[in-house]
Design an enzyme around this catalytic site. Structure first.
Site, PDB file in Angstrom:
ATOM      1  N   GLU A  50       0.806  -1.232   0.000  1.00  0.00           N
ATOM      2  CA  GLU A  50       0.000   0.000   0.000  1.00  0.00           C
ATOM      3  C   GLU A  50       0.837   1.279   0.000  1.00  0.00           C
ATOM      4  O   GLU A  50       0.851   2.037   0.968  1.00  0.00           O
ATOM      5  CB  GLU A  50      -0.966   0.004   1.201  1.00  0.00           C
ATOM      6  CG  GLU A  50      -2.018  -1.085   1.120  1.00  0.00           C
ATOM      7  CD  GLU A  50      -3.103  -0.962   2.199  1.00  0.00           C
ATOM      8  OE1 GLU A  50      -2.896  -0.227   3.178  1.00  0.00           O
ATOM      9  OE2 GLU A  50      -4.146  -1.611   2.044  1.00  0.00           O
ATOM     10  N   GLU A 108      -6.401  -8.175  -0.084  1.00  0.00           N
ATOM     11  CA  GLU A 108      -6.827  -8.140   1.319  1.00  0.00           C
ATOM     12  C   GLU A 108      -8.308  -7.765   1.351  1.00  0.00           C
ATOM     13  O   GLU A 108      -8.753  -6.933   0.561  1.00  0.00           O
ATOM     14  CB  GLU A 108      -6.080  -7.059   2.107  1.00  0.00           C
ATOM     15  CG  GLU A 108      -4.591  -7.255   2.207  1.00  0.00           C
ATOM     16  CD  GLU A 108      -3.914  -6.136   3.001  1.00  0.00           C
ATOM     17  OE1 GLU A 108      -4.610  -5.366   3.694  1.00  0.00           O
ATOM     18  OE2 GLU A 108      -2.689  -6.027   2.905  1.00  0.00           O
TER      19      GLU A 108
HETATM   20  C1  GLA Z   1      -4.013  -2.499   5.207  1.00  0.00           C
HETATM   21  C2  GLA Z   1      -2.662  -3.178   5.324  1.00  0.00           C
HETATM   22  C3  GLA Z   1      -2.675  -4.383   6.221  1.00  0.00           C
HETATM   23  C4  GLA Z   1      -3.524  -4.132   7.440  1.00  0.00           C
HETATM   24  C5  GLA Z   1      -4.921  -3.731   7.029  1.00  0.00           C
HETATM   25  C6  GLA Z   1      -5.865  -3.522   8.188  1.00  0.00           C
HETATM   26  O1  GLA Z   1      -4.745  -2.933   4.159  1.00  0.00           O
HETATM   27  O2  GLA Z   1      -2.130  -3.533   4.066  1.00  0.00           O
HETATM   28  O3  GLA Z   1      -1.339  -4.671   6.580  1.00  0.00           O
HETATM   29  O4  GLA Z   1      -2.954  -3.124   8.186  1.00  0.00           O
HETATM   30  O5  GLA Z   1      -4.847  -2.534   6.322  1.00  0.00           O
HETATM   31  O6  GLA Z   1      -7.158  -3.154   7.774  1.00  0.00           O
END
Ligand code: GLA
Ligand code: ZN
Length: 658
Positions: free
Chosen positions: A148, A297
């Site tokens: 991210e 995710e």
């Molecule tokens: C992001 C991060 C993860 C985690 C999630 C929690 O997407 O990539 O490592 O912290 O948020 O919602």
């Protein structure tokens, strides 16, 4: 690149948080849940390299092997979003600087400057070592670079890099000064070193270039990692990054250009899924590379970072996972497998709780895994095909965000306002970069395309000349690529094509009534007073009494002369009127639509052999009956379906026609 052989379901797994004796139990539970893939290591730098050049990869190799013995494959992340304490202490200039000029504190993540040469060196060294060790591993099927991307750094290195970036692009200061009209407020630059990094509002040209610079910096950083990684990978391995949907910090088309695959992280946070609005984010991500993507995710129940970390309703995440697949996802991974006992995210949803036992949500993942297994072969290689394209442009978004003119006017919301009625009619949509050629589409919608260049003007003209239906909306064709106003009336170089020009624009204090032969409604936030330029351009709706300037003036127009058609929509309609307008446009353009009960989404993916797969998702909390105008076969329940069938709350049917 080989096509995916199966539809994956998985989770983010952090074996480094647990004693190795626990791993077999975790893996047993994963297998029992039906997981087929895990993502690991994307924050494990301090475990993999406890001090400079001392690598510790054996534990990860053992984890990959144990998982593989249980038919669970691995995606590895490069851990560069979490540079360890020893590294930032040894090389303090690797730490990013925030807008106030302060060095970022260690202990969270994304604390490095992605332009720091010392950081580059450390990353290159580490990623090479990791790639050599795990690239050839047969159980590793893909890689995620970093995690991210989001940090923007204001250090001296970044400022010098920005000045170099501008120098390369503009060639001379005369050129830059002219493009940016720097004579305004005495901003004329006489040396490159004088140009600042913008903090807060600044010259529009400089602000736009800074966004581009942030993207270019990340792209270069990512490229270094790709170059370190790729020589050691197997031909079938795919490399991606987990983007954040509508996050607007950089141009995602640029960043995905060097990747094999796009991926994103879908979180609802507070509240619940709004399927008509969220579907567009999947289409956006699919559009980055114009092919299927991964949902790297998503939230198992609840997050920990929202105002209210409510849980999704029972079954809701199941419907969401299917929504992702229906829009082109090849994999769905929950974040994360088990709550770590310490660390910042103790209260986030997981599949296994701190005690090591499955949470209630675990069963929902199991349900999904069973279904994925049932239709994986059917869906393999299938893709979303659309006759409607929506044109998307980060430059236009940034230009508007820099000067909204109405504080509530938001590019993403405006875009979604056009998407919603299409989604409600179950129309597949491709979200494309605004410079893409448009052959093969029947209808193109270009929301608030404020920045025009020669490429997009050429493509749009060719599209309409070839019989295409085009919708231009308010704020189109106001600026050039340097974020300067065009010396013409909007939509500038598209005025002739649209048969109309904008005489004036108004930010609205109150809704303004709009009336046409078949359209009644009002415009919110924004209204443009149109001037018809050609006899074949007819007025679809006019303003009623408003601020005087707008009274009885054209608000929406439609050209009828050529083979193609152009609508210019100078208003931001209320929801009901917007639905009416878009439905009318869909019908005029001859776009097939599918009726469905409210909250039921129907999408199609086409197999390489041409067969259409219908994915029918009930996003409602109660069961409903769905009617299809044909007989088919439902592949999850393995049963024939005659016309009408029952779809329980949050469940999905995957159908082909008889
Ligand atoms: C992001 C991060 C993860 C985690 C999630 C929690 O997407 O990539 O490592 O912290 O948020 O919602
Ligand atoms: Zn920096």
């Amino acid at each position: 690149m080989t096509p995916p052989s199966r539809l994956h379901i998985g989770a983010a797994y952090y074996p480094e948080h647990w004693p190795e004796e626990r791993w077999p139990e975790d893996i047993r539970l994963m297998k029992a849940a039906g997981l087929t893939v895990v993502r690991m290591a994307e924050f494990a730098w301090s475990t993999m390299e406890p001090s400079e050049g001392q690598y510790n990869f054996d534990w990860l190799e053992r984890a990959i092997a144990r998982l593989a013995e249980n038919d669970i494959l691995t995606v590895l992340g490069t851990p560069t979003a979490a540079p360890p304490a020893w590294l930032v202490t040894q090389y303090p200039a690797t730490l990013a600087v925030d807008e106030t000029g302060r060095r970022v504190q260690f202990g969270n993540r994304c604390h490095a400057c992605v332009n720091s040469p010392e950081f580059h060196a450390a990353v290159e060294r580490f990623v090479t070592a990791m790639a050599k060790r795990f690239g050839p591993n047969p159980h590793v099927i893909g890689w995620q670079i970093d995690n991210e991307y989001n940090r923007v750094c204001y250090c001296d290195t970044c400022r010098l890099e920005f000045q170099q970036f501008l120098r390369r692009k503009y060639g001379s200061l005369e050129n830059l000064n002219a493009r940016w009209t720097t004579a305004y407020w005495s901003q004329t630059y006489s040396a490159w070193e004088q140009i600042p990094l913008p903090i807060g509002p600044h010259n529009p040209g400089l602000m736009l270039e800074f966004r581009r610079f942030v993207g270019a910096s990340y792209r270069r950083f990512q490229k270094r990692q790709l170059d370190a990684l790729r020589p050691h990978l197997k031909p079938s391995d795919r490399v991606t990054h987990n983007f954040m949907g509508w996050f607007g910090g950089f141009d995602h088309y640029e960043l995905t250009a060097d990747l094999d695959l796009a991926a994103w992280d879908w979180y609802i946070g507070s509240g619940h899924n709004d399927p008509l609005a969220q579907g567009v984010i999947h289409d956006l991500t699919r559009g980055f590379k114009r092919k299927n993507f991964w949902l790297m995710e998503t939230q198992p129940g609840n997050v920990n970072w929202a105002g209210v970390n409510n849980s999704l309703y029972m079954g809701e995440a199941h419907a969401m996972a299917w929504q992702a697949v229906a829009h082109g996802a090849e994999a769905v991974l929950y974040w994360q497998w088990r709550s770590a006992l310490g660390g910042q995210e103790q209260y986030h949803g997981t599949l296994v709780d701190p005690s090591g036992q499955p949470r209630p949500f675990y069963q929902e993942a199991q349900w999904l895994a069973r279904e994925f297994a049932a239709v994986s072969d059917l869906l393999s290689g299938s893709e979303v095909r659309a006759q409607v394209a929506m044109l998307h442009d980060y430059d236009s978004r940034w230009s508007i965000e820099g000067q909204r003119h109405h504080r509530d006017f938001d590019y993403v919301e405006h875009f979604t306002h056009y998407y919603r009625p299409l989604a409600a009619r179950n129309v597949n949509v491709d979200v494309l970069h605004a410079d893409q050629p448009l052959d093969g589409y029947r209808l193109v919608i270009a929301p608030a395309l404020i920045i025009l260049n020669e490429t997009r003007v050429r493509h749009l003209k060719a599209f309409v000349e070839n019989g295409g239906h085009l919708v231009l909306t308010l704020r189109t064709g106001v600026k050039d690529e340097y974020n300067a106003l065009l010396p013409s009336r909007p939509p500038g170089p598209l005025a002739e094509l649209a048969g109309v020009e904008v005489e004036e624009y108004y930010a609205l204090e109150m809704p303004v009534p709009v009336q046409g032969e078949w359209l009644t409604g009002s415009s919110l936030l924004w209204a443009e007073r149109l001037q018809v330029l050609r006899p074949d351009c007819k007025v679809v709706a006019r303003y009623q009494r408003a601020n005087g300037w707008l009274d009885h003036q054209p608000a929406i127009t439609e050209t009828t002369g050529g083979t193609g058609r152009v609508w210019y929509v100078g208003v931001n309609l209320d929801t009901a009127a917007q639905t009416k307008l878009i439905t009318r446009i869909l019908n005029t353009a001859g776009i097939p639509q599918i009726e469905s009960p409210p909250g039921v989404e129907i999408r199609t993916r086409r197999r390489p052999d041409g067969e259409e797969i219908y994915i029918v998702i009930n996003h409602n909390r109660s069961g409903t009956r769905v009617r299809l105008p044909w007989n088919g076969y439902e592949h999850i329940g393995k049963r024939p379906v005659q016309g009408t069938f029952e779809l329980p709350a949050y469940s999905t049917a995957v159908l082909t026609r008889k």
